[in-house]
Scaffold this motif. Structure first.
Motif, mmCIF file in Angstrom:
data_model
loop_
_atom_site.group_PDB
_atom_site.id
_atom_site.type_symbol
_atom_site.label_atom_id
_atom_site.label_comp_id
_atom_site.label_asym_id
_atom_site.label_seq_id
_atom_site.Cartn_x
_atom_site.Cartn_y
_atom_site.Cartn_z
ATOM 1 N N SER A 192 0.837 -1.203 0.000
ATOM 2 C CA SER A 192 0.000 0.000 0.000
ATOM 3 C C SER A 192 0.877 1.260 0.000
ATOM 4 O O SER A 192 0.597 2.223 -0.717
ATOM 5 C CB SER A 192 -0.929 0.006 1.214
ATOM 6 O OG SER A 192 -1.686 -1.192 1.241
ATOM 7 N N ASP A 214 1.753 -5.237 -9.968
ATOM 8 C CA ASP A 214 1.517 -5.615 -8.569
ATOM 9 C C ASP A 214 1.682 -7.132 -8.479
ATOM 10 O O ASP A 214 0.843 -7.886 -8.977
ATOM 11 C CB ASP A 214 0.099 -5.179 -8.157
ATOM 12 C CG ASP A 214 -0.217 -5.551 -6.715
ATOM 13 O OD1 ASP A 214 0.645 -6.152 -6.040
ATOM 14 O OD2 ASP A 214 -1.340 -5.241 -6.260
ATOM 15 N N SER A 221 5.107 -7.652 -1.665
ATOM 16 C CA SER A 221 4.741 -7.455 -0.258
ATOM 17 C C SER A 221 5.078 -8.699 0.556
ATOM 18 O O SER A 221 5.146 -9.812 0.007
ATOM 19 C CB SER A 221 3.239 -7.197 -0.190
ATOM 20 O OG SER A 221 2.797 -7.137 1.140
ATOM 21 N N SER A 281 2.946 -9.527 2.767
ATOM 22 C CA SER A 281 1.623 -9.782 3.356
ATOM 23 C C SER A 281 0.991 -11.117 2.958
ATOM 24 O O SER A 281 0.157 -11.625 3.689
ATOM 25 C CB SER A 281 0.646 -8.677 2.964
ATOM 26 O OG SER A 281 0.952 -7.478 3.619
HETATM 27 C C1 LIG Z 1 -3.857 -7.038 -5.185
HETATM 28 C C2 LIG Z 1 -3.458 -6.452 -3.870
HETATM 29 N N1 LIG Z 1 -2.494 -5.523 -3.844
HETATM 30 C C3 LIG Z 1 -2.140 -4.941 -2.684
HETATM 31 C C4 LIG Z 1 -2.735 -5.270 -1.479
HETATM 32 C C5 LIG Z 1 -2.298 -4.547 -0.214
HETATM 33 O O1 LIG Z 1 -1.438 -5.300 0.541
HETATM 34 P P1 LIG Z 1 -0.378 -4.793 1.616
HETATM 35 O O2 LIG Z 1 -0.486 -3.318 1.762
HETATM 36 O O3 LIG Z 1 -0.721 -5.540 2.863
HETATM 37 O O4 LIG Z 1 0.962 -5.203 1.073
HETATM 38 C C6 LIG Z 1 -3.735 -6.245 -1.461
HETATM 39 C C7 LIG Z 1 -4.402 -6.610 -0.203
HETATM 40 O O5 LIG Z 1 -5.307 -7.400 -0.133
HETATM 41 C C8 LIG Z 1 -4.102 -6.848 -2.692
HETATM 42 O O6 LIG Z 1 -5.059 -7.777 -2.755
#
Ligand SMILES: Cc1ncc(COP(=O)(O)O)c(C=O)c1O
Length: 385
Positions: free
Chosen positions: A101, A204, A231, A233
């Motif tokens: 993000s 992304d 990420s 995440s």
């Molecule tokens: C396609 C995509 N991009 C970015 C993000 C954001 O993730 P983060 O800020 O946790 O790295 C998400 C979160 O669900 C996502 O689905």
């Protein structure tokens, strides 16, 4: 007179967060919820990361790092490109960010001016569109279909450029919400299209590592002009650690550095120190992916029995995007009913596609296989009921 509020702050909410709130309220009232709304791993960070964080808490002062990120982590990320993709990326082009993000903010601010136009597939991750709008940049939806694997195509881009120039293109392979991927040929065609028409590509790659039909390509293999975003995440299972990264083209590096210094000072230090260990934890992380794969297989078998048979081909991520046009023309109300009557939280398609999302829902299968099996059973009972 009321104080002024800014027009650019009036962007759409992230609806999945609202579904999460409704699910939490139901749980507070004592009722059970099976979670298929949340786009995050059902697991915590891998063991090695937690151990490294514990040691850092005791031994480290945890002050700011330099704005571009800890040198050891930038080097570990560069090595990851060599080891995982076979692509050489200099550590100097790696910028550590506060989640992907944070990388979107830095990318959009460094690459685009207000009123520039940035194309992106609908359905797509809603925050791209909403962040662009808040920055005064125009998101241009490419109305992709299941035949396009819900991905951008040159034909859709031609149509968008017929109105006015396009300055940027965001792609996500695998995508959210559909989990669909671009194959290598389609990826190269888009890279080439961007090169020919002076379009800045933003790739992304947050769902890389979670794929079911071979690895995803990184834009870094084909172009040094693309901004690549990733990420900790998803595959690395570190959602709340708020850590991501970007590969920055040389011409944007100075702008990204100044923006990062001013906006964020530095990404979270504890997370950065611990994340170096994440690249040693592939065994544990691959076990998570094996669980997603088992969940996906089970749902591809069971969801059609509950009437959800129109599923986009899910190549990666942990989502199934279902066309429910035969069941409803109001996916928000439909999801509310599923939560109230079946106890399963599901995300309405309007979050991802304002124009056509009323006939789609997204199932996330990132939680335990046991919970996903219970959810499939509850959905079938609800539909039979
Ligand atoms: C396609 C995509 N991009 C970015 C993000 C954001 O993730 P983060 O800020 O946790 O790295 C998400 C979160 O669900 C996502 O689905």
């Amino acid at each position: 007179m009321p104080l002024k509020t800014a027009a650019r702050g009036r962007i759409s909410p992230f609806i999945v967060m609202e579904v999460m709130r409704a699910a939490a309220e139901r749980e507070k009232s004592g009722a059970d919820v099976l979670h298929m709304e949340v786009g995050q791993p059902g697991t915590g960070a891998p063991r090695g990361v937690i151990d490294a964080a514990r040691a850092a808490l005791c031994d480290h002062r945890l002050g700011y790092t330099v704005a571009l990120g800890l040198p050891e982590l930038r080097q570990a990320i560069a090595r990851h490109y060599r080891d995982y993709y076979g692509v050489m990326v200099p550590a100097e082009r790696v910028v550590v960010t506060t989640g992907s993000s944070g990388a979107f903010m830095l990318s959009f601010l460094s690459a685009f001016d207000p009123e520039d136009r940035v194309a992106l597939a609908a359905p797509g991750y809603p925050c791209y569109r909403n962040i662009l709008s808040a920055l005064g940049i125009e998101p241009v939806s490419l109305m992709s279909t299941v035949e396009d694997r819900f991905q951008p195509t040159p034909a859709l881009l031609d149509r968008a450029r017929a109105d006015a120039p396009i300055h940027g293109l965001i792609i996500a392979s695998p995508s959210n919400p559909a989990g669909t991927m671009l194959d290598t040929a389609a990826f190269r065609i888009l890279i080439d299209y961007c090169r020919r028409h002076d379009i800045r590509l933003i790739s992304d790659e947050i769902y890389h590592g979670i794929t079911y039909r071979g690895r995803a390509d990184t834009a870094a293999a084909f172009s040094d002009d693309a901004i690549v975003i990733n990420s900790f995440s998803k595959y690395f299972s570190m959602t709340g650690w708020r850590l991501g990264w970007m590969l920055v083209p040389a011409d944007l590096m100075r702008a990204v550095e100044s923006l990062a210094q001013n906006f964020f000072i530095s990404p979270p230090t504890l997370s950065q120190i611990a994340a170096v260990a994440a690249f040693e934890c592939h065994d544990e992380l691959r076990a998570n992916v094996a669980r997603y794969a088992a969940n996906r297989e089970m749902l591809l078998r069971e969801l059609p029995k509950a009437g959800f048979s129109e599923l986009a081909p899910s190549d990666g991520a942990f989502y199934l995007y279902a066309d429910v046009g035969h069941l409803t023309n109001d996916s928000e109300a439909f999801c509310r009913r599923i939560l109230d009557e079946a106890g399963v939280a599901v995300t309405p398609g309007v979050d991802f596609d304002a124009a056509r999302g009323n006939r789609f829902v997204r199932f996330s299968f990132a939680e335990s296989t046991e919970d996903m099996e219970k959810a499939a059973t509850a959905l079938k009972a609800w539909r039979d009921g």
